[in-house]
Design a protein around this motif. Structure first.
Motif, mmCIF file in Angstrom:
data_model
loop_
_atom_site.group_PDB
_atom_site.id
_atom_site.type_symbol
_atom_site.label_atom_id
_atom_site.label_comp_id
_atom_site.label_asym_id
_atom_site.label_seq_id
_atom_site.Cartn_x
_atom_site.Cartn_y
_atom_site.Cartn_z
ATOM 1 N N LEU A 103 0.826 -1.205 0.000
ATOM 2 C CA LEU A 103 0.000 0.000 0.000
ATOM 3 C C LEU A 103 0.863 1.260 0.000
ATOM 4 C CD1 LEU A 103 -2.825 -1.143 2.448
ATOM 5 C CD2 LEU A 103 -2.966 -0.896 -0.024
ATOM 6 N N ASP A 107 0.944 4.260 -2.795
ATOM 7 C CA ASP A 107 0.929 5.701 -2.550
ATOM 8 C C ASP A 107 2.067 6.391 -3.305
ATOM 9 O OD1 ASP A 107 -0.020 5.411 0.984
ATOM 10 O OD2 ASP A 107 -1.238 5.405 -0.842
ATOM 11 N N ARG B 14 -6.886 10.368 9.041
ATOM 12 C CA ARG B 14 -7.009 8.984 8.593
ATOM 13 C C ARG B 14 -7.355 8.063 9.749
ATOM 14 N NH1 ARG B 14 -3.362 11.002 4.739
ATOM 15 N NH2 ARG B 14 -3.766 10.189 2.634
ATOM 16 N N HIS B 73 -1.482 1.477 7.756
ATOM 17 C CA HIS B 73 -2.252 1.893 6.578
ATOM 18 C C HIS B 73 -3.736 1.626 6.821
ATOM 19 C CE1 HIS B 73 -2.605 3.148 2.411
ATOM 20 N NE2 HIS B 73 -1.296 3.237 2.336
ATOM 21 N N VAL B 74 -4.559 2.623 6.617
ATOM 22 C CA VAL B 74 -5.970 2.528 6.990
ATOM 23 C C VAL B 74 -6.636 1.273 6.428
ATOM 24 C CG1 VAL B 74 -8.261 3.564 6.706
ATOM 25 C CG2 VAL B 74 -6.309 5.004 7.252
ATOM 26 N N ALA B 75 -6.503 1.085 5.120
ATOM 27 C CA ALA B 75 -7.222 -0.032 4.507
ATOM 28 C C ALA B 75 -6.711 -1.365 5.028
ATOM 29 C CB ALA B 75 -7.079 0.031 2.979
ATOM 30 N N GLN B 102 -12.578 -0.182 -0.144
ATOM 31 C CA GLN B 102 -11.812 0.519 0.892
ATOM 32 C C GLN B 102 -10.603 1.209 0.264
ATOM 33 O OE1 GLN B 102 -13.297 -0.244 4.375
ATOM 34 N NE2 GLN B 102 -12.463 1.824 4.321
ATOM 35 N N LEU B 103 -9.969 0.564 -0.700
ATOM 36 C CA LEU B 103 -8.805 1.160 -1.362
ATOM 37 C C LEU B 103 -9.217 2.337 -2.234
ATOM 38 C CD1 LEU B 103 -6.835 -2.089 -2.227
ATOM 39 C CD2 LEU B 103 -6.318 -0.431 -0.446
ATOM 40 N N ASN B 106 -9.669 5.113 0.016
ATOM 41 C CA ASN B 106 -8.350 5.615 0.369
ATOM 42 C C ASN B 106 -7.816 6.587 -0.687
ATOM 43 O OD1 ASN B 106 -5.785 5.213 2.093
ATOM 44 N ND2 ASN B 106 -5.066 4.849 0.033
ATOM 45 N N ASP B 107 -8.010 6.235 -1.953
ATOM 46 C CA ASP B 107 -7.561 7.109 -3.040
ATOM 47 C C ASP B 107 -8.312 8.437 -3.008
ATOM 48 O OD1 ASP B 107 -7.186 4.385 -5.466
ATOM 49 O OD2 ASP B 107 -5.819 5.131 -3.916
ATOM 50 N N SER B 176 -16.778 3.883 6.495
ATOM 51 C CA SER B 176 -15.868 4.763 5.759
ATOM 52 C C SER B 176 -16.636 5.658 4.791
ATOM 53 C CB SER B 176 -14.830 3.934 5.003
ATOM 54 O OG SER B 176 -13.980 3.229 5.905
#
Lengths: 251, 251
Positions: A103, A107, B14, B73-75, B102-103, B106-107, B176
């Protein structure tokens, strides 16, 4: 049954991170947009984005189909494929760490893309060159050293040795680190002159991943298209700059 | 043993995506930077970033400690916690889809952050206001509708019904989506006037997630600090704009 990879045909792009894993494992796969003739393949890809594949449309390419299962997003695809291709660590803690690294790599890729598209994804690079110069300068002086320094620490600190990022065998993380290593060298050759001395463990890991038998064969094949100025890693000389002197920020 | 969440203390940021999941499940957790006194807690967080926690340092907050396992990392944290908190779908295909969502979320978060930091993360917003205005305009006219339209399609097309994004019960994805919904409304109130009509399924899902018993209690508690201009979702009126008319791009 072969995996089906859906990605744009003319670039390495995000899809390349998936291709490297499939190739390293010698897995059977169809690169749909390339192998079914560019027109029909891209049409199939677009149809799935439009929801014609059912109730779980992907947001964007790349996505992978494995029978009934559709997986989208590079890190998600590699999470799915890793154990199936024997390219993932064995224990849960190591897997969680590997996914976190994947991940973080994701990024980094997004920030590389933003060096040439800092304002709008829908406008051309040529329409945002001034902002791109500022963004690229900040990326090269602030962000790339932070990411690469982190990966260097992780590799150098791996209890199982520095040959791999996590554990003692090849994983998708090693292959992805190889790809960002060569991609950055392509996009920013001046800034990355001497990077192998600044990040020796990362440089060695990238070289080792490239030397894996299947990976080496892939890299020498026609399936590995060259980097170009349509993908993520683009060589725009005006965005490149001499490396920062140690202890002083560049530019 | 309680989970330990490491994140900066003064913002939702986050870390909030993780807090919402822990709170929804009524899970025992320590918000380390907040609960151990801001100085000592942040010191502990920074020590772990510097590698003092062992050979697998996180790249950045948030990260979660569960006994010997560290997840960053959040996800990735939500992937780890989801099944443990009964906030993940049951079958593999649904889990892969949920993680993909979820990703994508995140983006979106990263792009929201870039509306106020389009050139450099290390400079203040005030030093990049002109570029931020252009970036925010592109985000509001091109990117936010693409993301929100996608989530709307996913929810409206969920075979199990529109109450949840994936399957028939609450997952981390719903929480989320709630957070990005209220965050965008906070950051861009003009642009998001009428969003509940443009994205009715998403609006309803966000409201339902907020009404879940534990979530509602959390949102009413002192642990839910207000949005502010130090986090991801910041209200800078100069970056906001009236919503695009249907069929015409704004600005």
């Amino acid at each position: 049954m072969a995996y089906e990879l859906f990605y744009w045909p003319g670039i390495q792009g995000r899809g390349e991170f998936v291709r490297l894993a499939l190739e390293a494992a010698g897995a059977a796969y169809v690169d749909v947009a390339r192998e079914r003739g560019s027109g029909r393949g891209v049409k199939a890809l677009m149809a799935m984005l439009d929801g014609e594949a059912g109730p779980r449309p992907p947001f964007a390419p790349p996505f992978l189909r494995d029978g009934d299962i559709l997986v989208s997003h590079v890190a998600n695809i590699l999470l799915y494929l890793g154990p199936r291709l024997s390219l993932a660590p064995a224990d849960e803690g190591a897997r969680a760490f590997a996914h976190g690294l994947q991940l973080t790599i994701n990024d980094l890729i997004a920030e590389v893309h933003d060096t040439h598209h800092p304002i709008s994804h829908q406008r051309y690079y040529e329409d945002q060159k001034r902002e791109a110069k500022a963004r690229a300068a900040a990326f090269l002086s602030e962000r790339a050293p932070k990411y690469l320094g982190y990966f260097e620490r992780v590799i150098a600190g791996n209890p199982a040795g520095k040959a791999h990022a996590v554990g003692d065998k090849l994983t998708t993380v090693d292959l992805s680190l190889f790809q960002i290593w060569v991609g950055l060298a392509y996009a920013f050759p001046r800034a990355f002159a001497g990077a192998d001395k600044a990040y020796p463990a990362l440089a060695a890991l990238a070289a080792k991943a490239a030397a894996q038998t299947n990976v080496a064969a892939y890299l020498a094949s026609a399936r590995r298209i060259p980097f170009n100025e349509s993908g993520i890693f683009r060589h725009y000389p005006e965005l490149d700059q001499a490396p920062a002197k140690a202890g002083r920020r560049n530019g």
